[in-house]
Design a protein around this motif. Structure first.
Motif, short mmCIF file in Angstrom:
data_model
loop_
_atom_site.label_atom_id
_atom_site.label_comp_id
_atom_site.label_asym_id
_atom_site.label_seq_id
_atom_site.Cartn_x
_atom_site.Cartn_y
_atom_site.Cartn_z
N THR A 43 -5.14 6.11 -39.41
CA THR A 43 -6.11 5.83 -38.35
C THR A 43 -7.21 6.87 -38.36
O THR A 43 -8.40 6.55 -38.25
N GLU A 44 -6.82 8.15 -38.54
CA GLU A 44 -7.82 9.21 -38.54
C GLU A 44 -8.75 9.07 -39.74
O GLU A 44 -9.95 9.29 -39.64
N GLU A 45 -8.19 8.68 -40.88
CA GLU A 45 -9.00 8.52 -42.08
C GLU A 45 -10.02 7.39 -41.91
O GLU A 45 -11.12 7.47 -42.41
N ALA A 46 -9.61 6.35 -41.15
CA ALA A 46 -10.48 5.19 -40.98
C ALA A 46 -11.54 5.41 -39.91
O ALA A 46 -12.50 4.66 -39.83
N SER A 47 -11.37 6.43 -39.06
CA SER A 47 -12.29 6.60 -37.94
C SER A 47 -13.65 7.10 -38.42
O SER A 47 -13.77 7.80 -39.42
N ARG A 48 -14.67 6.69 -37.68
CA ARG A 48 -16.04 7.09 -37.98
C ARG A 48 -16.67 7.56 -36.68
O ARG A 48 -16.35 7.05 -35.60
N CYS A 49 -17.57 8.51 -36.75
CA CYS A 49 -18.21 9.01 -35.54
C CYS A 49 -19.54 9.65 -35.88
O CYS A 49 -19.67 10.34 -36.90
N GLY B 271 -14.99 -1.02 -32.87
CA GLY B 271 -13.96 -1.02 -33.90
C GLY B 271 -13.39 0.37 -34.07
O GLY B 271 -12.98 1.01 -33.10
N ALA B 272 -13.39 0.87 -35.29
CA ALA B 272 -12.86 2.21 -35.57
C ALA B 272 -13.95 3.27 -35.48
O ALA B 272 -13.73 4.42 -35.86
N ALA B 273 -15.13 2.89 -34.97
CA ALA B 273 -16.26 3.83 -34.92
C ALA B 273 -16.56 4.24 -33.49
O ALA B 273 -16.48 3.44 -32.56
N GLN B 274 -16.91 5.51 -33.34
CA GLN B 274 -17.41 6.01 -32.07
C GLN B 274 -18.89 6.34 -32.25
O GLN B 274 -19.26 7.17 -33.08
N ILE B 275 -19.71 5.64 -31.48
CA ILE B 275 -21.16 5.83 -31.55
C ILE B 275 -21.58 6.63 -30.33
O ILE B 275 -21.40 6.17 -29.19
N ALA C 171 -22.22 1.05 -36.15
CA ALA C 171 -20.82 1.44 -36.40
C ALA C 171 -20.59 1.68 -37.89
O ALA C 171 -19.94 2.65 -38.29
N ALA C 172 -21.15 0.79 -38.71
CA ALA C 172 -20.98 0.92 -40.16
C ALA C 172 -21.70 2.15 -40.72
O ALA C 172 -21.30 2.71 -41.74
N ALA C 173 -22.77 2.58 -40.03
CA ALA C 173 -23.57 3.70 -40.52
C ALA C 173 -23.02 5.06 -40.10
O ALA C 173 -23.47 6.10 -40.61
N MET C 174 -22.08 5.09 -39.17
CA MET C 174 -21.54 6.37 -38.71
C MET C 174 -20.70 7.01 -39.82
O MET C 174 -19.92 6.32 -40.49
N PRO C 175 -20.84 8.31 -40.01
CA PRO C 175 -20.09 8.97 -41.09
C PRO C 175 -18.59 9.04 -40.77
O PRO C 175 -18.22 9.10 -39.59
N PRO C 176 -17.72 9.02 -41.77
CA PRO C 176 -16.28 9.14 -41.54
C PRO C 176 -15.97 10.47 -40.86
O PRO C 176 -16.60 11.49 -41.16
N GLY C 177 -15.01 10.43 -39.93
CA GLY C 177 -14.63 11.67 -39.26
C GLY C 177 -13.97 11.38 -37.93
O GLY C 177 -13.99 10.24 -37.44
N PRO C 178 -13.37 12.41 -37.33
CA PRO C 178 -12.68 12.24 -36.04
C PRO C 178 -13.67 12.00 -34.91
O PRO C 178 -14.85 12.35 -35.01
N PHE C 179 -13.18 11.41 -33.83
CA PHE C 179 -14.02 11.16 -32.65
C PHE C 179 -14.41 12.49 -32.00
O PHE C 179 -13.63 13.45 -31.98
N LEU C 180 -15.61 12.52 -31.43
CA LEU C 180 -16.08 13.70 -30.71
C LEU C 180 -15.61 13.70 -29.26
O LEU C 180 -15.52 14.75 -28.63
N PHE C 181 -15.33 12.51 -28.71
CA PHE C 181 -14.96 12.38 -27.30
C PHE C 181 -13.71 11.52 -27.18
O PHE C 181 -13.46 10.67 -28.04
N PRO C 182 -12.94 11.69 -26.11
CA PRO C 182 -11.83 10.76 -25.83
C PRO C 182 -12.36 9.33 -25.75
O PRO C 182 -13.49 9.11 -25.32
#
Length: 305
Positions: A4-10, A56-60, A174-185
């Protein structure tokens, strides 16, 4: 690291543009809640407000910047610096242009500055309020703007007010956000402190209820925030204006105007905070507040001088 963490984008998306382009309306529509005040008057947003949107798996993380204009006062200069700072810190700069107004001098100046940035931050164009203009005018306007900013990577036709074209915009962001952990809850919608949110909601009602009578030379500060044993909150705010005549207009005959401002702001804050709110407003005239370093810092802006 889990899958899940690998798939997350932020990432951060700076929403930039001229005053009244519809930036705050767009941020509120994308976030699905009230995170930035909206007024028909320009220069409403005075500091960067981050809204958190899950797709989805992205935090914008949307950064709503002040409208970029020609600054005159110390406050103006701090607001413009905050806008450009937001754009430089972002993963995507979303350039909002009012399709009705078209290529104004202000829009041209912003486009030229974005072009000079040399593609360090990807710039996307969003023509807003497209429901209010004839479709044949949109393509030439888009072509002109893309010519001014040759590195413009994407163009969107949207109506923030009518929520048109926003799903495609969110999907692409969402697709353009770089891979990485979320910055916010995931359940955190904004990093705007509640005291500042209260002041902004009151200021929005000042703008809405006084129309042209009390211009943008008004600011609101939350002086006190008191948690009460019953779960409610008491909020004391002071509205500062530049002249005694503005103070009289704001208070109104027999205090009717300021009571109505307080009533509407209290209703909105009750919904936003999801708890009972006791709101108390005070009005003071303070000439030259928009040149005071302390006041500018209290608004969350950096004094650039």
């Amino acid at each position: 690291m889990s899958g899940t963490e690998e798939a997350s984008r932020c990432g951060l998306v700076a929403v930039v543009g001229a005053p009244n382009a519809g930036k705050s309306t767009l941020v509120n529509a994308l976030a699905g809640t009230k995170v930035s005040i909206v007024s028909p008057k320009p220069q409403t947003t005075r500091f960067r407000i981050r809204a958190v949107v899950m797709r989805g798996a992205a935090q914008i993380v949307l950064v709503d910047t002040p409208g970029i204009f020609a600054p005159r006062r110390r406050l103006d200069r701090a607001m413009v610096a905050a806008a450009w700072g937001g754009a430089q810190d972002a993963d995507v700069a979303l350039f909002i242009v009012d399709a009705r107004s078209g290529l104004t001098d202000a829009v041209r100046a912003i486009a030229e500055r974005l072009a000079k940035a040399g593609g360090r931050v990807p710039v996307w164009l969003a023509l807003n309020k497209v429901d209010l203009v004839a479709p044949p005018t949109l393509l030439p306007l888009s072509a002109e703007l893309n010519a001014l900013v040759p590195d413009m990577a994407e163009t969107f036709m949207i109506s923030a007010e009518k929520a048109r074209g926003l799903d495609r915009l969110l999907d692409r962001l969402a697709a353009a956000m770089p891979p990485g952990p979320f910055l916010f809850p995931e359940d955190e919608l904004t990093d705007l402190p509640n005291r500042m949110l209260a002041a902004e909601v009151v200021r929005e009602q000042v703008l809405r209820q006084t129309h042209e009578e009390v211009p943008h030379h008004a600011t609101v500060e939350t002086e006190q925030w008191t948690e009460r044993p019953d779960g409610s909150v008491r909020i004391d705010c002071t509205v500062y204006v530049s002249r005694p005549t503005q103070k009289a207009i704001l208070i109104g005959d027999g205090g009717r105007k300021i009571r109505e401002i307080g009533r509407r702001a209290r209703m909105e804050l009750t919904g936003l905070l999801e708890r009972p709110v006791h709101l108390f407003l005070n009005v003071k005239d303070r000439p030259g507040w928009d040149e005071e370093r302390g006041r500018i810092r209290a608004l969350g802006l950096e004094d650039t001088e």
